[in-house]
Design a protein around this motif. Structure first.
Motif, PDB file in Angstrom:
ATOM      1  N   ARG A 305       4.065   4.323   0.482  1.00  0.00           N
ATOM      2  CA  ARG A 305       5.411   3.902   0.106  1.00  0.00           C
ATOM      3  C   ARG A 305       6.468   4.614   0.958  1.00  0.00           C
ATOM      4  NH1 ARG A 305       5.112   0.961  -4.487  1.00  0.00           N
ATOM      5  NH2 ARG A 305       3.284   1.284  -5.812  1.00  0.00           N
ATOM      6  N   LYS A 306       6.268   5.893   1.179  1.00  0.00           N
ATOM      7  CA  LYS A 306       7.235   6.679   1.948  1.00  0.00           C
ATOM      8  C   LYS A 306       7.323   6.203   3.389  1.00  0.00           C
ATOM      9  CE  LYS A 306       8.298  11.457   3.287  1.00  0.00           C
ATOM     10  NZ  LYS A 306       7.861  12.872   3.163  1.00  0.00           N
ATOM     11  N   ASN A 307       6.200   5.737   3.953  1.00  0.00           N
ATOM     12  CA  ASN A 307       6.158   5.376   5.364  1.00  0.00           C
ATOM     13  C   ASN A 307       6.153   3.870   5.609  1.00  0.00           C
ATOM     14  OD1 ASN A 307       5.597   8.019   7.098  1.00  0.00           O
ATOM     15  ND2 ASN A 307       4.470   8.221   5.175  1.00  0.00           N
ATOM     16  N   GLY A 308       6.450   3.099   4.569  1.00  0.00           N
ATOM     17  CA  GLY A 308       6.561   1.651   4.745  1.00  0.00           C
ATOM     18  C   GLY A 308       5.243   0.965   5.049  1.00  0.00           C
ATOM     19  N   ILE A 309       4.135   1.517   4.564  1.00  0.00           N
ATOM     20  CA  ILE A 309       2.812   0.933   4.797  1.00  0.00           C
ATOM     21  C   ILE A 309       2.419   0.126   3.560  1.00  0.00           C
ATOM     22  CG2 ILE A 309       0.377   1.419   5.231  1.00  0.00           C
ATOM     23  CD1 ILE A 309       1.236   4.028   6.568  1.00  0.00           C
ATOM     24  N   LYS A 310       2.137  -1.145   3.750  1.00  0.00           N
ATOM     25  CA  LYS A 310       1.710  -1.990   2.640  1.00  0.00           C
ATOM     26  C   LYS A 310       0.257  -1.682   2.298  1.00  0.00           C
ATOM     27  CE  LYS A 310       4.911  -5.590   4.160  1.00  0.00           C
ATOM     28  NZ  LYS A 310       5.050  -6.938   4.731  1.00  0.00           N
ATOM     29  N   PHE A 311      -0.052  -1.654   1.001  1.00  0.00           N
ATOM     30  CA  PHE A 311      -1.413  -1.326   0.583  1.00  0.00           C
ATOM     31  C   PHE A 311      -1.780  -2.100  -0.661  1.00  0.00           C
ATOM     32  CE2 PHE A 311       1.241   1.493  -1.878  1.00  0.00           C
ATOM     33  CZ  PHE A 311       0.592   1.640  -3.094  1.00  0.00           C
ATOM     34  N   GLU A 312      -3.073  -2.273  -0.860  1.00  0.00           N
ATOM     35  CA  GLU A 312      -3.620  -2.912  -2.057  1.00  0.00           C
ATOM     36  C   GLU A 312      -4.723  -2.011  -2.583  1.00  0.00           C
ATOM     37  OE1 GLU A 312      -3.823  -5.780  -5.042  1.00  0.00           O
ATOM     38  OE2 GLU A 312      -2.380  -5.607  -3.393  1.00  0.00           O
ATOM     39  N   ASP A 313      -4.514  -1.456  -3.777  1.00  0.00           N
ATOM     40  CA  ASP A 313      -5.454  -0.511  -4.385  1.00  0.00           C
ATOM     41  C   ASP A 313      -6.305  -1.264  -5.405  1.00  0.00           C
ATOM     42  OD1 ASP A 313      -6.826   1.574  -5.498  1.00  0.00           O
ATOM     43  OD2 ASP A 313      -5.067   2.816  -5.912  1.00  0.00           O
TER      44      ASP A 313
END
Length: 545
Positions: A305-313
């Motif tokens: 979130r801090k580095n603008g990286i999209k993720f799916e957990d």
């Protein structure tokens, strides 16, 4: 005459040898006989997809788990959709490759099938074994970007941290150069694997050890130093999967996690610089689904979130699949990789993140922004014990300012030969019992989770059930054993359950409400031996100061 006979005989033997070899090769390639025990194709560093190209085989490495795999001419595992101009590139380890499942059961294949309505999309499975984030970065730089993907999915598993710590994974570093003349025989693969299998036998291993004990032509190279060599505490955590996945050990594991995150950002930035969109896919370890262990989510979600990286957990969805539908997303007990059901759920979640966006006059593929998801950073946890007469005991803890407990018709029974304490309804025959715990905290809390072991028989004539609610002023989360899709889900005392409440706003209070109907209740134990650690444990996640 004699020489002519020898010439004919040698020719016949040569023809027989060649014919036998070709027959064996044909049998292997057509899967008529279960000869191929290789669990996956061999790794070559000069092949676009890293894997041996153009093969088709059934892996019989585990007789109870045979599966079919194949690779295309570029060394990628065969996928359902190919040839479209919009490429979705899936980079990862054996979870992306799909170890243990057929070609059409990997998540990249299922993803391509679910995106089938968009005929311009091609999904590429670039999964390889024993590789981590450093190898993913190198693959993208040297091979992956040449595919000009529109979307790049990079899969994470806890093995990434073991690899970057130096504990395991060397197939990419030791990968040979592929030569069609030398390496195109499946029989050669099987022979090599047979020798490796033989060395697992103690007598054969001793023989190989003796043969290899002669002075080598070159002195052996020392093993590369790892983070664990210099840090005994880190080595201890790396030696235990339970500890490695426990978010309370993240500070001990700080160095390898920092290394991983730095390489992750480097890979993300390279993908975005090429004009593609990036998604980190977090695939949990089976231990995280059977226990409440959240180190990967805690280490990666906030950083992303801090580095603008999209993720799916996928941790929470996998837990829900097991808890609500009693469906295991893994190949357990035969293997720890995802089965077809788990891979289908992964593909569904990725499809839900893909959209067509138009910002420059032309439609393009991109991933949707991150949504709210649980944060598991720096938890404070404690067990809720209960006495032999059914009274809840709150342990001393610096985060608890004050508390109150109200109970109605609760009692304690002994089960499992006396080793299991069971909090349930009063033995006098009361049909309903309730416990309410009101907690006040010395710090703001952003999330609370409860881990517990319920027992209920919803299919009985009595309709046993356990209902639990975690409540703050503006949010509440509830669960019930009555929601189980299968009648036997909560019959025993060994099945873990989770309840999470992510507060809308930070709070300094929490109410835990537990209700039992008839013979239902919660299991705990004073001393944990083998098997699951039965307990009622509350996890509190303070907000950053």
């Amino acid at each position: 005459m004699r020489w002519k006979f020898l010439h004919v005989l040698s020719s016949a033997l040569f023809i027989l040898f060649i014919s036998s070899y070709l027959a064996v090769e044909i049998l292997i390639r057509t899967d008529v006989l279960p000869f191929n025990r290789l669990p996956y194709p061999k790794f070559y560093r000069n092949v676009a997809g890293n894997l041996k190209p153009g093969i088709r085989a059934t892996a019989w490495w585990n007789p109870l788990l045979p599966y079919r795999y194949s690779t295309d001419s570029n060394g990628f595992r065969t996928n359902g959709r190919s040839g479209g101009p919009d490429t979705v590139l899936c980079i990862g380890d054996s979870y992306t490759f799909g170890l243990g499942v057929n070609d059409n059961e990997t998540f990249p294949f299922i993803l391509g099938r679910q995106l089938g309505g968009a005929g311009n999309i091609s999904v590429v499975n670039a999964g390889s074994m024993d590789v981590g984030i450093e190898e993913h970065l190198e693959f993208y730089r040297t091979k992956g970007r040449a595919l000009k993907p529109r979307l790049v999915i990079v899969q994470f598993n806890i093995y990434d941290i073991e690899i970057i710590s130096g504990k395991r994974g060397d197939s990419a570093r030791k990968a040979p150069i592929y030569s069609p003349v030398k390496d195109d025989s499946l029989e050669n693969d099987i022979t090599v694997n047979a020798v490796r299998s033989m060395t697992k036998s103690a007598p054969v291993a001793a023989l190989f050890g003796f043969l290899n004990s002669t002075p080598p032509l070159e002195p052996p190279k020392p093993a590369p130093a790892s983070d664990a060599d210099a840090d005994p505490a880190l080595r201890q955590v790396l030696g235990s999967r339970d500890k490695l996945l426990d978010e309370r050990n993240l500070e001990t594991m700080r160095v390898p996690w920092e290394k991983y995150r730095a390489k992750l950002k480097e890979l993300h930035d390279a993908v975005v610089a090429d004009g593609a969109d990036f998604l980190l896919l977090i695939v949990p370890d089976p231990h995280q689904v059977h226990e409440y262990a959240n180190a990967p989510s805690a280490a990666l979600s906030g950083f992303c979130r801090k580095n603008g990286i999209k993720f799916e957990d996928m941790t929470a969805p996998f837990r829900t699949l097991l808890a609500d539908l009693d469906t295991n997303p893994f190949l357990e007990p035969l293997d720890i990789h995802c089965n077809a059901t788990g891979n289908t759920l992964i593909a569904q979640h990725i499809v839900g993140r893909i959209r067509q966006a138009s910002g420059d006059g032309s439609a393009r593929l991109e991933f949707t922004d991150n949504t709210q998801s649980p944060s598991y950073t720096a938890p404070v946890s404690f067990e809720l014990k209960f006495t032999n007469d059914g009274k809840i005991v709150i342990p001393d803890n610096a985060i608890i300012g004050s508390y109150s407990v109200s109970q109605e018709n609760t009692a304690t029974r002994r089960e499992g030969g006396g080793g299991i304490k069971y909090l349930t309804t009063d033995a006098a025959g009361e049909a309903f019992a309730r416990t309410t715990i009101d907690l006040s905290f010395t710090r703001d809390i952003g999330q609370a989770s409860l881990v517990f072991f319920p027992h209920a028989n919803p299919g009985s004539t009595q309709g046993d059930r356990v209902d639990i609610t975690l409540r703050t002023g503006d949010s509440a989360a509830s669960t019930s054993t009555a929601l189980a899709r299968t009648q036997d889900r909560w019959r025993g005392f060994d099945t873990i359950a989770f309840l999470e409440n992510r507060f809308r706003t930070p709070s300094r209070s929490l109410s835990v409400d537990i209700a039992f109907l008839r013979d239902a209740g919660l299991a705990s134990e004073d001393a944990h031996g083998s098997g699951p650690h039965r307990r009622i444990e509350l996890y509190l996640y303070p907000t950053a100061p």
